[in-house]
Design a protein around this motif. Sequence first.
Motif, PDB file in Angstrom:
ATOM      1  N   VAL A  29     -16.168  40.139  39.403  1.00 43.46           N
ATOM      2  CA  VAL A  29     -14.987  40.645  39.977  1.00 43.46           C
ATOM      3  C   VAL A  29     -14.959  40.699  41.775  1.00 43.46           C
ATOM      4  O   VAL A  29     -16.141  40.468  42.352  1.00 43.46           O
ATOM      5  N   GLU A  56     -12.652  39.708  46.166  1.00 45.61           N
ATOM      6  CA  GLU A  56     -11.210  39.673  46.643  1.00 45.61           C
ATOM      7  C   GLU A  56     -10.456  38.434  45.997  1.00 45.61           C
ATOM      8  O   GLU A  56     -10.461  37.488  45.762  1.00 45.61           O
ATOM      9  N   CYS A  95      -6.231  38.120  36.674  1.00 42.20           N
ATOM     10  CA  CYS A  95      -5.522  38.885  38.582  1.00 42.20           C
ATOM     11  C   CYS A  95      -5.230  40.358  37.701  1.00 42.20           C
ATOM     12  O   CYS A  95      -5.037  40.993  36.591  1.00 42.20           O
ATOM     13  N   LEU A  96      -5.987  41.019  38.652  1.00 49.12           N
ATOM     14  CA  LEU A  96      -6.030  43.105  39.178  1.00 49.12           C
ATOM     15  C   LEU A  96      -5.163  43.320  39.655  1.00 49.12           C
ATOM     16  O   LEU A  96      -5.786  43.502  40.742  1.00 49.12           O
ATOM     17  N   LYS A 128      -2.888  45.277  41.034  1.00 44.32           N
ATOM     18  CA  LYS A 128      -2.915  46.851  40.860  1.00 44.32           C
ATOM     19  C   LYS A 128      -4.065  47.123  41.816  1.00 44.32           C
ATOM     20  O   LYS A 128      -4.252  48.068  43.232  1.00 44.32           O
ATOM     21  N   GLU A 129      -5.593  45.982  41.560  1.00 44.66           N
ATOM     22  CA  GLU A 129      -7.305  46.574  42.406  1.00 44.66           C
ATOM     23  C   GLU A 129      -7.230  45.429  43.729  1.00 44.66           C
ATOM     24  O   GLU A 129      -8.321  45.171  44.468  1.00 44.66           O
ATOM     25  N   GLU A 130      -6.054  44.789  43.669  1.00 53.00           N
ATOM     26  CA  GLU A 130      -5.900  43.671  44.648  1.00 53.00           C
ATOM     27  C   GLU A 130      -6.910  42.591  45.117  1.00 53.00           C
ATOM     28  O   GLU A 130      -8.193  42.057  45.446  1.00 53.00           O
ATOM     29  N   ALA A 131      -7.772  42.352  42.602  1.00 51.00           N
ATOM     30  CA  ALA A 131      -8.701  41.675  42.451  1.00 51.00           C
ATOM     31  C   ALA A 131      -8.964  40.679  41.612  1.00 51.00           C
ATOM     32  O   ALA A 131      -7.816  40.357  41.095  1.00 51.00           O
ATOM     33  N   TYR A 132     -10.044  39.987  41.172  1.00 46.47           N
ATOM     34  CA  TYR A 132     -10.238  38.932  40.138  1.00 46.47           C
ATOM     35  C   TYR A 132     -11.245  38.872  39.531  1.00 46.47           C
ATOM     36  O   TYR A 132     -12.038  39.536  40.745  1.00 46.47           O
ATOM     37  N   ARG A 182     -18.394  43.560  35.242  1.00 52.00           N
ATOM     38  CA  ARG A 182     -17.321  44.483  35.299  1.00 52.00           C
ATOM     39  C   ARG A 182     -16.666  43.966  33.463  1.00 52.00           C
ATOM     40  O   ARG A 182     -16.857  42.814  33.141  1.00 52.00           O
TER      41      ARG A 182
END
Length: 231
Positions: A121, A123, A147-148, A150-154, A168
């Motif tokens: 993962v 940002e 694209c995650l 809700k976590e502003e992550a990838y 992850r």
Amino acid sequence: MIQIGKVVHLTGLSMKAIKWYEAKGLVQPSRLDNQYRLYGMEDIRRLNEIKLLRQMGISLEQIQTTASVSKLLDSRLDEVQREIEALRQVEQQIKWMQTGGDSMKVRYEIWNRPKIVNGYVSELTTIPFAWEKLQPELTTDESYGVCLAKEEAYLAGMTDPVTGEEGRQVELSAGRYLVATVEGGIPAIPTTYNQLLALPDVTLRDALDFERYIHGQDGADDLIEIWLPVQ
């Protein structure tokens, strides 16, 4: 040595422009006692070079501050290539809107069971780092970019396990997906997302959307697909 009137003829530059370049220190003609300027062949060459660089879109400030013409050209070429790619995206959007979306390669897929993706993962602003971490471990013919939101992550991942402690796991849900082939490589992904979401009668369901990369063989380009979970 050549006077400024002849230089105007040889370069196609105005007298005002030639004097301006002199004021900026880009050429340094000799001066007679009567203050008439005299230009040598090196001055003529430099003035023509400046004219060509300006026609290529290179600013006077860049010409002043960069001693190497080669570096100027390399930098401008990079800019032009990015501009060309951006224009290609605009061209695709125009064609897509002209055809009402008919030019897109889309299909529907239904997964009967969820798929587990393992990866790394990052940002949203540092997505390449996730792929760099995954690349040495990549063992499958396809990989996934998730694209995650809700976590502003990838997450960059694959279906095989990863070995790193920072690994992850996410679950891609079963159900119906609207799938589009990305034309134009990675830079075209945002445009393709926008086009998919602009299609009529598309209702998203609450699940993760993702990119699927089908890796080309023998140096061939990857096939990129966008999968949107829909009702």
